[in-house]
Enzyme design. Structure first.
Site, PDB file in Angstrom:
ATOM      1  N   GLU A  40       0.820  -1.208   0.000  1.00 56.20           N
ATOM      2  CA  GLU A  40       0.000   0.000   0.000  1.00 56.20           C
ATOM      3  C   GLU A  40       0.855   1.259   0.000  1.00 56.20           C
ATOM      4  O   GLU A  40       0.517   2.249  -0.647  1.00 56.20           O
ATOM      5  CB  GLU A  40      -0.956   0.000   1.198  1.00 56.20           C
ATOM      6  CG  GLU A  40      -2.055  -1.057   1.110  1.00 56.20           C
ATOM      7  CD  GLU A  40      -2.939  -0.877  -0.119  1.00 56.20           C
ATOM      8  OE1 GLU A  40      -2.956   0.225  -0.698  1.00 56.20           O
ATOM      9  OE2 GLU A  40      -3.605  -1.854  -0.495  1.00 56.20           O
ATOM     10  N   GLY A  84      10.672   7.329  -5.954  1.00 55.18           N
ATOM     11  CA  GLY A  84      10.104   8.658  -5.735  1.00 55.18           C
ATOM     12  C   GLY A  84       9.376   8.800  -4.416  1.00 55.18           C
ATOM     13  O   GLY A  84       9.179   7.823  -3.691  1.00 55.18           O
ATOM     14  N   TYR A 123      -6.462   6.658   3.989  1.00 55.62           N
ATOM     15  CA  TYR A 123      -6.561   5.604   2.980  1.00 55.62           C
ATOM     16  C   TYR A 123      -5.783   4.349   3.398  1.00 55.62           C
ATOM     17  O   TYR A 123      -6.323   3.233   3.408  1.00 55.62           O
ATOM     18  CB  TYR A 123      -6.047   6.068   1.606  1.00 55.62           C
ATOM     19  CG  TYR A 123      -5.803   4.874   0.725  1.00 55.62           C
ATOM     20  CD1 TYR A 123      -6.864   4.248   0.088  1.00 55.62           C
ATOM     21  CD2 TYR A 123      -4.550   4.275   0.642  1.00 55.62           C
ATOM     22  CE1 TYR A 123      -6.688   3.084  -0.644  1.00 55.62           C
ATOM     23  CE2 TYR A 123      -4.363   3.109  -0.072  1.00 55.62           C
ATOM     24  CZ  TYR A 123      -5.428   2.529  -0.712  1.00 55.62           C
ATOM     25  OH  TYR A 123      -5.253   1.364  -1.410  1.00 55.62           O
ATOM     26  N   ASP A 141      -9.499   6.235  -2.564  1.00 59.04           N
ATOM     27  CA  ASP A 141      -8.291   6.595  -3.299  1.00 59.04           C
ATOM     28  C   ASP A 141      -8.723   7.197  -4.647  1.00 59.04           C
ATOM     29  O   ASP A 141      -9.899   7.464  -4.855  1.00 59.04           O
ATOM     30  CB  ASP A 141      -7.397   5.368  -3.498  1.00 59.04           C
ATOM     31  CG  ASP A 141      -7.963   4.450  -4.563  1.00 59.04           C
ATOM     32  OD1 ASP A 141      -9.201   4.426  -4.734  1.00 59.04           O
ATOM     33  OD2 ASP A 141      -7.182   3.764  -5.240  1.00 59.04           O
ATOM     34  N   CYS A 206     -25.046   2.943 -13.127  1.00 60.18           N
ATOM     35  CA  CYS A 206     -24.131   4.074 -13.276  1.00 60.18           C
ATOM     36  C   CYS A 206     -24.845   5.261 -13.910  1.00 60.18           C
ATOM     37  O   CYS A 206     -25.300   5.201 -15.061  1.00 60.18           O
ATOM     38  CB  CYS A 206     -22.930   3.666 -14.130  1.00 60.18           C
ATOM     39  SG  CYS A 206     -21.719   4.991 -14.350  1.00 60.18           S
TER      40      CYS A 206
END
Length: 361
Positions: A40, A84, A123, A141, A206
């Site tokens: 994660e 990073g 999160y 997220d 949706c």
DNA sequence: GAAGCGTGGCC
DNA sequence: TGGCCAAGCTT
């Protein structure tokens, strides 16, 4: 919204379509919380395909909480090199040390205790609690944000609306799989561009699909123009060695090694700025010689041009005035230091040049 | 709440 | 090429 129907269709779809990823254990097998947590953290703002090789190497090097807790930060950053957002590695290292010292080496399964660890936000806490411990905790997220924006046909859903929606989906069996199913849908079907609505198990629910607005949801946010930093980089030679510095942990690329540097003043030459970088950052007098190379690099919020300049020491010993540490390093041992991408590129180009003192120095 | 923080892939 | 984006967190 019909959350029970969404939930059951998502789970059924996930059972069939989920990708086989290294941090996913087979159904029924208990996951290792340390591995779930690691995945994660690595996946924050980072693509699955980028993470894969790092995840595998990391576990060879630091297979357990205790192994990572015992490792020096330099080794940890070296394993993170190139991924990073290096504060993730520093925070994860600190958090795991806390787990080792205060929780007996066991990753806490209580949401509040886990959330209190450095680098663990809302999160990550929800993800690890639900996936590794089966707790009914929601996640929001980038995937969840986009999927809900389309389900509700809302161009910019507020965080205050997203978390309750995510929470409404979770209660019941397999909370970790429910969370992963929404994210998996966002990653493989309900993608930012060209969503594959024809393959979507919940397109019937949706609102954006019904309205044909899926390509405009969520609305893109406006980016700020990137400032530019024109930066001088003294590559300081002495004997067969070159001077590296460790950047302060608070700064950009904190804790990582690299060459000294200074942003050029208006009208200042790269050579003059390189000499000033050594004087101000290291209390060291150097003489600038030949330019080595220029390297362009774009960070998240700034564009940098590095003008690398060969330098030799005129007087003094380097002191870590603006850095945490300095080291004279033989070229062949630079690979042992954790360098960010642009610094690695500068090192590679500088190594191509002759390594002795400049003839005119 | 906005800004700062890396890198690589894609179009 | 350049802008956008990706399983966010901290200050």
């Amino acid at each position: 919204m019909d959350f029970p129907t969404l939930r059951s269709r998502l789970l059924a779809w996930y059972d069939d379509a989920r990708r086989d990823l290294p941090w996913r254990t087979p159904r029924g097998q208990a996951p290792d919380p340390y591995r779930v947590w690691l995945s994660e953290v690595m996946l924050q703002q980072t693509r699955v395909e980028t993470v894969r090789p790092y995840y595998a190497r990391w576990l060879e090097r630091f297979p357990t909480v205790d192994a990572l807790a015992a490792a020096p930060l330099d080794d940890v950053l070296k394993a993170w090199e190139g991924l990073g957002y290096y504060s993730r590695a520093r925070n994860f290292h600190r958090a795991v040390q806390e787990v080792a010292s205060r929780h007996g080496g066991r990753v806490p399964g209580e949401p509040d205790a886990f959330r209190a660890l450095p680098g663990v936000g809302r999160y990550t806490a929800g993800a690890v609690m639900s996936i590794a411990f089966g707790r009914e905790e929601p996640v929001v997220d980038g995937n969840v944000r986009r999927v809900f924006a389309r389900w509700t046909d809302d161009p910019a859903p507020a965080e205050d609306a997203l978390w309750p929606m995510a929470a409404a989906l979770v209660p019941g069996e397999r909370p970790g799989d429910v969370n992963q199913a929404v994210m998996e849908l966002g990653a493989t079907v309900c993608t930012p561009r060209s969503p594959r609505c024809g393959e979507c198990p919940v397109r019937g629910l949706c609102a954006a699909y019904a309205a044909g607005t899926q390509n405009e949801r969520p609305a893109p946010k406006k980016a700020r123009p990137l400032p530019h930093e024109d930066t001088a980089v003294p590559v300081i030679h002495r004997g067969g060695e070159v001077l590296l510095v460790r950047r302060p942990v608070r700064a950009r690329l904190g804790g990582m090694w690299g060459f000294p540097q200074a942003i050029r003043h208006p009208g200042e030459s790269a050579s003059a700025a390189a000499e000033r970088a050594a004087a101000e950052g290291l209390d060291l007098a150097v003489r600038a010689g030949a330019p080595v190379a220029s390297v362009d690099h774009t960070f998240t919020h700034v564009r940098a041009t590095y003008h690398a300049v060969r330098c030799t020491v005129v007087w003094g010993e380097p002191r870590a005035v603006r850095y945490d540490e300095v080291a004279w390093v033989p070229w062949e041992r630079i690979g042992g230091y954790a360098l960010p991408v642009a610094q690695k590129r500068i090192a590679a180009l500088a190594a191509l040049h002759p390594t002795g003192p400049h003839p005119l120095a």
